[in-house]
Design an enzyme around this catalytic site. Structure first.
Site, PDB file in Angstrom:
ATOM      1  N   GLY A  32     108.117 102.860  12.773  1.00 14.97           N
ATOM      2  CA  GLY A  32     107.020 101.565  12.532  1.00 14.97           C
ATOM      3  C   GLY A  32     107.302 101.352  11.037  1.00 14.97           C
ATOM      4  O   GLY A  32     106.684 102.014  10.609  1.00 14.97           O
ATOM      5  N   ASN A  33     106.831  99.423  10.213  1.00 17.20           N
ATOM      6  CA  ASN A  33     105.777  99.256   9.965  1.00 17.20           C
ATOM      7  C   ASN A  33     105.161  98.372   9.567  1.00 17.20           C
ATOM      8  O   ASN A  33     105.213  97.131  10.605  1.00 17.20           O
ATOM      9  CB  ASN A  33     106.773 100.029   8.053  1.00 17.20           C
ATOM     10  CG  ASN A  33     108.186  98.596   7.644  1.00 17.20           C
ATOM     11  OD1 ASN A  33     107.683  97.363   8.261  1.00 17.20           O
ATOM     12  ND2 ASN A  33     109.293  99.641   8.128  1.00 17.20           N
ATOM     13  N   ARG A  34     104.646  97.696   8.623  1.00 15.69           N
ATOM     14  CA  ARG A  34     103.643  96.408   9.080  1.00 15.69           C
ATOM     15  C   ARG A  34     104.441  95.379   8.423  1.00 15.69           C
ATOM     16  O   ARG A  34     103.512  94.095   8.209  1.00 15.69           O
ATOM     17  CB  ARG A  34     102.520  96.668   8.012  1.00 15.69           C
ATOM     18  CG  ARG A  34     101.896  97.652   8.959  1.00 15.69           C
ATOM     19  CD  ARG A  34     100.131  97.918   7.921  1.00 15.69           C
ATOM     20  NE  ARG A  34      99.434  99.008   8.651  1.00 15.69           N
ATOM     21  CZ  ARG A  34      98.536  99.345  10.126  1.00 15.69           C
ATOM     22  NH1 ARG A  34      99.556  97.719  10.543  1.00 15.69           N
ATOM     23  NH2 ARG A  34      97.860 100.020   9.787  1.00 15.69           N
ATOM     24  N   SER A  35     105.794  95.596   7.867  1.00 12.63           N
ATOM     25  CA  SER A  35     106.769  93.773   7.183  1.00 12.63           C
ATOM     26  C   SER A  35     106.046  93.023   8.592  1.00 12.63           C
ATOM     27  O   SER A  35     107.143  93.277   9.401  1.00 12.63           O
ATOM     28  CB  SER A  35     107.428  94.506   6.936  1.00 12.63           C
ATOM     29  OG  SER A  35     108.367  93.018   6.022  1.00 12.63           O
ATOM     30  N   ALA A  52     111.443  96.063   4.570  1.00 10.73           N
ATOM     31  CA  ALA A  52     110.988  97.150   4.801  1.00 10.73           C
ATOM     32  C   ALA A  52     112.065  98.067   5.645  1.00 10.73           C
ATOM     33  O   ALA A  52     112.181  98.190   6.883  1.00 10.73           O
ATOM     34  CB  ALA A  52     109.595  97.405   5.027  1.00 10.73           C
TER      35      ALA A  52
END
Ligand code: C5P
Length: 229
Positions: free
Chosen positions: A29-32, A96
């Site tokens: 995943g990502n930090r958005s 994102a």
């Protein structure tokens, strides 16, 4: 809404960040956080638009007066966007989206082995949803992409952003400088809004709601200029 400069306009906004499962309990995943996309959805609603918000893994409350579709993976986000794309006048891709996903998803939680050796995770490239929207764009549609860039030895943020704008060919590309107190998870943002030719139409810095207002100002301006509003 009946009044406002987006009255009668149908807007689809994607927000948050997609997650790609590795096994039943793990993901890439990502930090958005989805804050910027939610601000765009709320600003569009308050200007009279009919808004569909496709939210990927966002823990914020659903905004009132907005139709929210919750998704997890890139495939689910692509499906939700595809379902709403034909009716949309404006599509804002602020999510994102994971560029890669594991080639296969394990049926069981990946176990530790006694010898400490683990199999590498094979990745495959995800389809570029924004590119697909631009390719199949209807004449009445305005498509907005986001790009988070950092400066490096090859050039600064604007240099990379202009190149991406020309490559992506979205009507507008919102260039986001990531790092320091800006971008992911921060309450404020600083952006430069570019045309498909990489020309800077303006900059905005402030709360995510103020940035959302500046982005939608440019959407209204390009739609007015194209005679599509
Ligand atoms: O190339 P990059 O990932 O920086 O492009 C960012 C823009 O492209 C964002 O608007 C994002 O929502 C969109 N995107 C997409 N599908 C992908 C990757 C990014 O629509 N697979």
């Amino acid at each position: 809404g009946e009044s406002g400069d987006l009255a009668g306009t149908r807007v689809v906004v994607t927000a948050g960040g997609t997650r790609e499962p590795i096994d039943p309990v793990r993901f890439l995943g990502n930090r958005s956080t989805g804050m910027q996309g939610y601000a765009v959805a709320e600003e569009a609603r308050d200007r009279g638009a009919e808004v569909v918000l496709v939210a990927a893994n966002v823990i914020l409350p659903d905004p009132e007066g907005v139709s929210v579709v919750h998704v997890e993976t890139t495939a689910q986000l692509a499906e939700a966007v595809d379902e709403h794309r034909l009716a949309a006048d404006v599509i804002v891709m602020s999510a994102a989206v994971a560029d890669f996903r594991p080639a296969s998803v394990g049926d069981h939680k990946t176990k530790k082995t006694s010898d400490g050796v683990v199999a590498p995770i094979q990745l495959v490239v995800n389809p570029d949803i924004l590119a697909g929207l631009v390719e199949r764009r209807a004449p009445h549609q305005t498509i907005v992409g986001f790009a988070a860039e950092t400066g490096d030895a090859d050039g600064d943020v604007l240099f990379h952003g202009r190149a991406k704008a020309r490559r992506k060919k979205a009507d507008l590309l919102v260039l986001n400088e990531v790092g320091h107190d800006l971008g992911f998870g921060a309450p404020t943002n600083a952006v430069t809004i570019l045309t498909a030719d990489g020309e800077a139409l303006g900059s905005a810095e402030g709360s995510k709601r103020e940035v959302a207002a500046a982005v939608l100002d440019q959407v209204v301006a390009v739609r007015g200029a194209a005679g599509t509003s």
